[in-house]
Write a protein that holds these residues in place. Structure first.
Motif, PDB file in Angstrom:
ATOM      1  N   UNK A  14       0.800  -1.227   0.000  1.00 41.92           N
ATOM      2  CA  UNK A  14       0.000   0.000   0.000  1.00 41.92           C
ATOM      3  C   UNK A  14       0.835   1.281   0.000  1.00 41.92           C
ATOM      4  N   UNK A  15       2.156   1.195  -0.172  1.00 43.66           N
ATOM      5  CA  UNK A  15       2.979   2.406  -0.061  1.00 43.66           C
ATOM      6  C   UNK A  15       2.657   3.441  -1.131  1.00 43.66           C
ATOM      7  N   UNK A  16       2.051   3.013  -2.230  1.00 45.90           N
ATOM      8  CA  UNK A  16       1.713   3.969  -3.291  1.00 45.90           C
ATOM      9  C   UNK A  16       0.226   4.280  -3.344  1.00 45.90           C
ATOM     10  N   UNK A  17      -0.546   3.750  -2.408  1.00 43.58           N
ATOM     11  CA  UNK A  17      -1.980   4.009  -2.384  1.00 43.58           C
ATOM     12  C   UNK A  17      -2.268   5.439  -1.961  1.00 43.58           C
ATOM     13  N   UNK A  18      -3.125   6.117  -2.684  1.00 42.45           N
ATOM     14  CA  UNK A  18      -3.440   7.508  -2.359  1.00 42.45           C
ATOM     15  C   UNK A  18      -4.197   7.631  -1.043  1.00 42.45           C
ATOM     16  N   UNK A  19      -4.849   6.568  -0.627  1.00 48.00           N
ATOM     17  CA  UNK A  19      -5.612   6.605   0.611  1.00 48.00           C
ATOM     18  C   UNK A  19      -4.820   6.189   1.841  1.00 48.00           C
ATOM     19  N   UNK A  20      -3.508   6.019   1.670  1.00 48.18           N
ATOM     20  CA  UNK A  20      -2.637   5.647   2.776  1.00 48.18           C
ATOM     21  C   UNK A  20      -1.575   6.718   2.990  1.00 48.18           C
TER      22      UNK A  20
END
Length: 291
Positions: A14-20
């Motif tokens: 999830x390091x590139x997830x906009x919601x994280x």
């Protein structure tokens, strides 16, 4: 939603997830520049740096000029603005990490819960676990996608606090169990190098925050934590967690949350505030028998 701990494997996806949003909380109590220097040398991809002294703490003196401790809580409105600047909204999953077994990351975990944000977790094992899993580190010149300002709203707190006056009043009744998260020697009043007075709050019990961790630096399993913590107090909601300045006490609060022993309060000023007034009593040595 992750609300206590997250593994390196789960975060890696999830390091590139906009919601994280990942926040690096590395710090050294004796070297204020150490955390930012470590971040510059390498950090988790897309992480941002959270400074314990400035971002996660408020003014050391209150409006009345009275010292409130080395790391007082920030003003809630100021904290909300800081969190928004990091891109945090109501639906954002936040992950806090450090390189100290969660010693500083737990402070950010607690602060987000303080303003009502439940989706926050600490990276179990911290940066060491991340690297042990074969995950890379980024450096500041690594391209990072611009992050939009967050829209986090303040919601009812998921935590509770007590004031120094509450702790003073508790001396007479001992209705609430105070638990000190500092190292045993500092609790006993030995080898104090941070605060001007050694010792502990009379009646306080001792639980070093590092005792929540395995030798590998990860949190112990919930059942083990519950078994170790339960003998310390009759009721978690009647317990008060403190340390030197309200930082590592949050580690104990996180451990209690993992163990399912919820409801304990934080004394934010902790020993640094307590010992600043010579009128407040000080105890030294080990916990008295039966305490």
């Amino acid at each position: 939603m992750y609300t206590t701990l997250i593994s390196a494997a789960d975060l890696a996806g999830h390091v590139s997830d906009s919601g994280w949003v990942s926040l690096d909380c590395r710090h050294d109590l004796l070297n204020p520049d150490a955390g930012r220097d470590a971040f510059a040398a390498g950090h988790i991809q897309n992480a941002q740096f959270a400074n314990i002294d400035t971002d996660l703490s408020g003014a050391k003196a209150g409006p009345d000029g009275v010292f409130r401790g080395r790391h007082p809580l920030p003003a809630r409105a100021a904290l909300i603005e800081t969190l928004r600047a990091w891109g945090i909204s109501d639906d954002t999953q936040v992950v806090a990490y450090d390189a100290h077994g969660g010693m500083f990351a737990a402070r950010l975990w607690w602060l987000l819960r303080w303003v009502g944000h439940r989706a926050v977790a600490v990276l179990d094992g911290g940066l060491a676990a991340w690297q042990a899993a074969g995950q890379p580190l980024a450096i500041p010149m690594t391209p990072v996608a611009p992050r939009a300002r967050g829209t986090l709203t303040e919601r009812p707190s998921l935590t509770s606090t007590v004031s120094v006056d509450d702790v003073v009043a508790n001396l007479a009744t001992q209705a609430r169990t105070v638990v000190d998260a500092r190292a045993a020697d500092r609790y006993r009043g030995e080898n104090e190098t941070i605060d001007p007075v050694g010792g502990h709050i009379p009646g306080a019990r001792h639980r070093f925050f590092k005792d929540n961790l395995t030798p590998e630096g990860r949190f112990k399993e919930a059942a083990q934590l519950k078994a170790e913590w339960t003998p310390l107090f009759a009721s978690a909601p009647q317990a008060i967690m403190q340390c030197g300045s309200g930082v590592t006490a949050c580690h104990n609060l996180l451990a209690l949350e993992v163990a399912g022993l919820t409801g304990a309060a934080l004394y934010p000023g902790s020993w640094s505030e307590w010992c600043a007034d010579a009128a407040r009593p000080v105890a030294t040595g080990d916990t008295p028998a039966g305490n």
